[in-house]
Design an enzyme around this catalytic site. Structure first.
Site, PDB file in Angstrom:
ATOM      1  N   SER A 115       9.783 -72.200 -37.316  1.00  0.00           N
ATOM      2  CA  SER A 115       8.604 -72.635 -38.062  1.00  0.00           C
ATOM      3  C   SER A 115       8.580 -74.144 -38.178  1.00  0.00           C
ATOM      4  O   SER A 115       7.632 -74.697 -38.724  1.00  0.00           O
ATOM      5  CB  SER A 115       8.612 -72.005 -39.451  1.00  0.00           C
ATOM      6  OG  SER A 115       9.830 -72.263 -40.100  1.00  0.00           O
ATOM      7  N   HIS A 170       5.002 -68.437 -33.164  1.00  0.00           N
ATOM      8  CA  HIS A 170       5.254 -68.471 -34.604  1.00  0.00           C
ATOM      9  C   HIS A 170       4.468 -67.382 -35.324  1.00  0.00           C
ATOM     10  O   HIS A 170       3.246 -67.451 -35.418  1.00  0.00           O
ATOM     11  CB  HIS A 170       4.896 -69.869 -35.147  1.00  0.00           C
ATOM     12  CG  HIS A 170       5.247 -70.047 -36.585  1.00  0.00           C
ATOM     13  ND1 HIS A 170       4.560 -70.875 -37.436  1.00  0.00           N
ATOM     14  CD2 HIS A 170       6.221 -69.480 -37.336  1.00  0.00           C
ATOM     15  CE1 HIS A 170       5.099 -70.807 -38.642  1.00  0.00           C
ATOM     16  NE2 HIS A 170       6.105 -69.971 -38.609  1.00  0.00           N
ATOM     17  N   GLU A 178       0.851 -68.460 -33.997  1.00  0.00           N
ATOM     18  CA  GLU A 178       0.689 -69.805 -33.433  1.00  0.00           C
ATOM     19  C   GLU A 178       1.503 -69.884 -32.146  1.00  0.00           C
ATOM     20  O   GLU A 178       2.693 -69.570 -32.153  1.00  0.00           O
ATOM     21  CB  GLU A 178       1.212 -70.873 -34.407  1.00  0.00           C
ATOM     22  CG  GLU A 178       0.350 -71.077 -35.636  1.00  0.00           C
ATOM     23  CD  GLU A 178       0.926 -72.122 -36.599  1.00  0.00           C
ATOM     24  OE1 GLU A 178       0.139 -72.857 -37.204  1.00  0.00           O
ATOM     25  OE2 GLU A 178       2.162 -72.191 -36.761  1.00  0.00           O
ATOM     26  N   ASN A 195       1.879 -74.521 -41.431  1.00  0.00           N
ATOM     27  CA  ASN A 195       2.836 -75.133 -42.354  1.00  0.00           C
ATOM     28  C   ASN A 195       2.472 -76.580 -42.687  1.00  0.00           C
ATOM     29  O   ASN A 195       2.804 -77.066 -43.767  1.00  0.00           O
ATOM     30  CB  ASN A 195       4.255 -75.031 -41.801  1.00  0.00           C
ATOM     31  CG  ASN A 195       4.801 -73.632 -41.986  1.00  0.00           C
ATOM     32  OD1 ASN A 195       4.360 -72.908 -42.874  1.00  0.00           O
ATOM     33  ND2 ASN A 195       5.751 -73.237 -41.148  1.00  0.00           N
TER      34      ASN A 195
HETATM   35  N1  CAA Z   1       6.543 -55.876 -44.619  1.00  0.00           N
HETATM   36  C1  CAA Z   1       5.556 -55.122 -44.136  1.00  0.00           C
HETATM   37  N2  CAA Z   1       4.429 -54.852 -44.809  1.00  0.00           N
HETATM   38  C2  CAA Z   1       4.318 -55.337 -46.043  1.00  0.00           C
HETATM   39  C3  CAA Z   1       5.327 -56.119 -46.629  1.00  0.00           C
HETATM   40  C4  CAA Z   1       6.471 -56.390 -45.861  1.00  0.00           C
HETATM   41  N3  CAA Z   1       7.470 -57.150 -46.325  1.00  0.00           N
HETATM   42  N4  CAA Z   1       4.927 -56.452 -47.871  1.00  0.00           N
HETATM   43  C5  CAA Z   1       3.716 -55.903 -48.053  1.00  0.00           C
HETATM   44  N5  CAA Z   1       3.347 -55.239 -46.957  1.00  0.00           N
HETATM   45  C6  CAA Z   1       2.095 -54.540 -46.734  1.00  0.00           C
HETATM   46  C7  CAA Z   1       2.010 -53.303 -47.545  1.00  0.00           C
HETATM   47  O1  CAA Z   1       2.577 -52.207 -46.867  1.00  0.00           O
HETATM   48  C8  CAA Z   1       0.512 -53.144 -47.696  1.00  0.00           C
HETATM   49  O2  CAA Z   1      -0.045 -52.581 -46.530  1.00  0.00           O
HETATM   50  P1  CAA Z   1      -1.327 -51.629 -46.654  1.00  0.00           P
HETATM   51  O3  CAA Z   1      -2.368 -52.374 -47.430  1.00  0.00           O
HETATM   52  O4  CAA Z   1      -1.707 -51.412 -45.229  1.00  0.00           O
HETATM   53  O5  CAA Z   1      -0.849 -50.436 -47.374  1.00  0.00           O
HETATM   54  C9  CAA Z   1      -0.012 -54.570 -47.736  1.00  0.00           C
HETATM   55  O6  CAA Z   1       1.022 -55.376 -47.170  1.00  0.00           O
HETATM   56  C10 CAA Z   1      -0.302 -54.979 -49.131  1.00  0.00           C
HETATM   57  O7  CAA Z   1       0.915 -54.832 -49.848  1.00  0.00           O
HETATM   58  P2  CAA Z   1       1.003 -54.491 -51.383  1.00  0.00           P
HETATM   59  O8  CAA Z   1      -0.203 -53.689 -51.799  1.00  0.00           O
HETATM   60  O9  CAA Z   1       2.353 -53.959 -51.696  1.00  0.00           O
HETATM   61  O10 CAA Z   1       1.035 -55.892 -52.064  1.00  0.00           O
HETATM   62  P3  CAA Z   1      -0.044 -57.002 -52.111  1.00  0.00           P
HETATM   63  O11 CAA Z   1      -1.424 -56.488 -52.079  1.00  0.00           O
HETATM   64  O12 CAA Z   1       0.408 -57.812 -53.259  1.00  0.00           O
HETATM   65  O13 CAA Z   1       0.157 -57.812 -50.757  1.00  0.00           O
HETATM   66  C11 CAA Z   1       1.132 -59.445 -49.358  1.00  0.00           C
HETATM   67  C12 CAA Z   1       1.395 -58.338 -50.364  1.00  0.00           C
HETATM   68  C13 CAA Z   1       0.546 -58.865 -48.066  1.00  0.00           C
HETATM   69  C14 CAA Z   1       2.487 -60.053 -49.059  1.00  0.00           C
HETATM   70  C15 CAA Z   1       0.117 -60.460 -49.974  1.00  0.00           C
HETATM   71  O14 CAA Z   1       0.545 -60.846 -51.260  1.00  0.00           O
HETATM   72  C16 CAA Z   1      -0.079 -61.694 -49.139  1.00  0.00           C
HETATM   73  O15 CAA Z   1      -0.801 -61.688 -48.156  1.00  0.00           O
HETATM   74  N6  CAA Z   1       0.571 -62.801 -49.527  1.00  0.00           N
HETATM   75  C17 CAA Z   1       0.507 -64.063 -48.818  1.00  0.00           C
HETATM   76  C18 CAA Z   1       1.461 -64.008 -47.664  1.00  0.00           C
HETATM   77  C19 CAA Z   1       1.473 -65.303 -46.904  1.00  0.00           C
HETATM   78  O16 CAA Z   1       0.812 -66.284 -47.224  1.00  0.00           O
HETATM   79  N7  CAA Z   1       2.281 -65.297 -45.835  1.00  0.00           N
HETATM   80  C20 CAA Z   1       2.459 -66.477 -45.026  1.00  0.00           C
HETATM   81  C21 CAA Z   1       3.713 -67.149 -45.454  1.00  0.00           C
HETATM   82  S1  CAA Z   1       3.928 -68.626 -44.566  1.00  0.00           S
HETATM   83  C22 CAA Z   1       4.745 -68.166 -43.190  1.00  0.00           C
HETATM   84  O17 CAA Z   1       5.111 -67.035 -42.959  1.00  0.00           O
HETATM   85  C23 CAA Z   1       4.989 -69.271 -42.251  1.00  0.00           C
HETATM   86  C24 CAA Z   1       6.276 -69.959 -42.357  1.00  0.00           C
HETATM   87  O18 CAA Z   1       6.761 -70.418 -41.348  1.00  0.00           O
HETATM   88  C25 CAA Z   1       6.914 -70.244 -43.664  1.00  0.00           C
END
Ligand code: CAA
Length: 289
Positions: free
Chosen positions: A117, A138, A150, A188
């Site tokens: 990342s 990514h 990405e 990022n």
């Molecule tokens: N693995 C797989 N699936 C997951 C999961 C995981 N760790 N956590 C949640 N999910 C899935 C659930 O199974 C659920 O799927 P369905 O809707 O199909 O049933 C869905 O995500 C929603 O989950 P929840 O209802 O339990 O929880 P939520 O509605 O609070 O959503 C979330 C959880 C998807 C993580 C949501 O909060 C979200 O989108 N958060 C932001 C995530 C984000 O910004 N990610 C980018 C991070 S930056 C990055 O990755 C780059 C880097 O280099 C740092």
């Protein structure tokens, strides 16, 4: 069956392996030992079982996807992979050691891609078996949920490598975006200043953890507040990316918030250590400030 190699069975590697297996690929899932790779597969099994419970996928499809994932304790079998994706710990020396080991087994046509990342692709390419068949791919966390990938080419990456990895990314049902090999790529570069600023605001006493998260999450319609998201990503990873942005651009606007540095020094790294801006030891996260 087309074989994909994934090195690293942690959160990112396991997510990539799951998505590839659900898209019909045979997946070799490697880590430092067979035991660790098998633990990664066990986590995937749990997530697939939950998807079956929620009636999102059929039991037979979950079983078939799981059967396509083969944990590996070493790299010997990776010679069968058409694309090997490194998703190991975000430390350059670890990635370089993996590339050296893969270089002994990968076929002459195979592509090596890294899920880094933050580390420059052109620099990492120097440790790859062939910089022309090396690039960044990514993914975002959680991989099964997040749509974009990405794609980042290094100076020496061949057009054919980009085309093949793009076709692979699209076959996973993901949306491909192309970024140049600049610090933080796209997401990022935009995300880290927001998370870092939220931590500055907390450190300066602007508001509490709960209020900063509630304000930003509700005010901008983001699924998570910035401090929750920083804990989710890992505060060590956030600091590492902030430093890459700061050093790579030389721009003081990217300097890491002192409170972020302090939390990482304290070993409070977010969810993975059960303490970051929230305490995760109970049933519900509790703000720590
Ligand atoms: N693995 C797989 N699936 C997951 C999961 C995981 N760790 N956590 C949640 N999910 C899935 C659930 O199974 C659920 O799927 P369905 O809707 O199909 O049933 C869905 O995500 C929603 O989950 P929840 O209802 O339990 O929880 P939520 O509605 O609070 O959503 C979330 C959880 C998807 C993580 C949501 O909060 C979200 O989108 N958060 C932001 C995530 C984000 O910004 N990610 C980018 C991070 S930056 C990055 O990755 C780059 C880097 O280099 C740092």
């Amino acid at each position: 069956m087309n074989t994909i190699g994934v090195i690293g069975a942690g959160q990112m590697g396991a997510g990539i392996a799951q998505v590839a297996a659900q898209s019909g690929y045979r997946v070799l899932l490697g880590d430092v030992s067979l035991d660790v790779a098998e633990k990664g597969k066990a986590g995937i099994a749990k997530r697939l079982a939950r998807a079956v419970e929620k009636a999102q996928i059929e039991q037979a499809d979950a079983d078939a996807a799981l059967a396509r994932i083969e944990p590996q304790g070493d790299h010997a079998a990776f010679g069968q992979a058409t694309i090997a994706i490194e998703a190991a710990t975000e430390r350059e020396e670890i990635k370089r050691a993996i590339f050296a080991s893969l270089g002994k087994v990968l076929s002459a046509q195979a592509i090596l891609a890294t899920n880094t990342s933050s580390i420059p692709i052109t620099r990492l390419a120097q440790a790859a078996p062939d910089p022309a068949r090396f690039m960044g791919v990514h993914f975002f966390n959680p991989v099964p949920v997040m749509k974009p990938i990405e794609l980042i080419r290094g100076l020496a990456t061949a057009d054919d490598t980009v085309a093949r990895v793009e076709a692979f990314a699209q076959s996973l049902g993901k949306t491909v975006v192309h970024a140049n090999d600049a610090p933080g790529f796209i997401v990022n570069r935009v995300l880290l200043p927001m998370l870092n600023e939220a931590i500055f605001a907390l450190g300066e006493g602007v508001a509490t953890v709960r209020d900063i998260d509630a304000a930003v999450s509700l005010g901008l319609n983001h699924p998570m507040g910035p401090l929750t998201l920083a804990d989710f990503i890992g505060l060590d990873t956030c600091l590492e990316i902030a430093r890459v942005l700061h050093e790579g651009t030389g721009d003081p606007k990217f300097r890491p918030a002192p409170l972020l540095v302090k939390y990482v020094e304290a070993g409070w790294l977010g969810r993975k250590t059960r303490r970051g801006f929230y305490d995760y030891s109970g049933a519900e996260p509790v703000p720590t400030r």
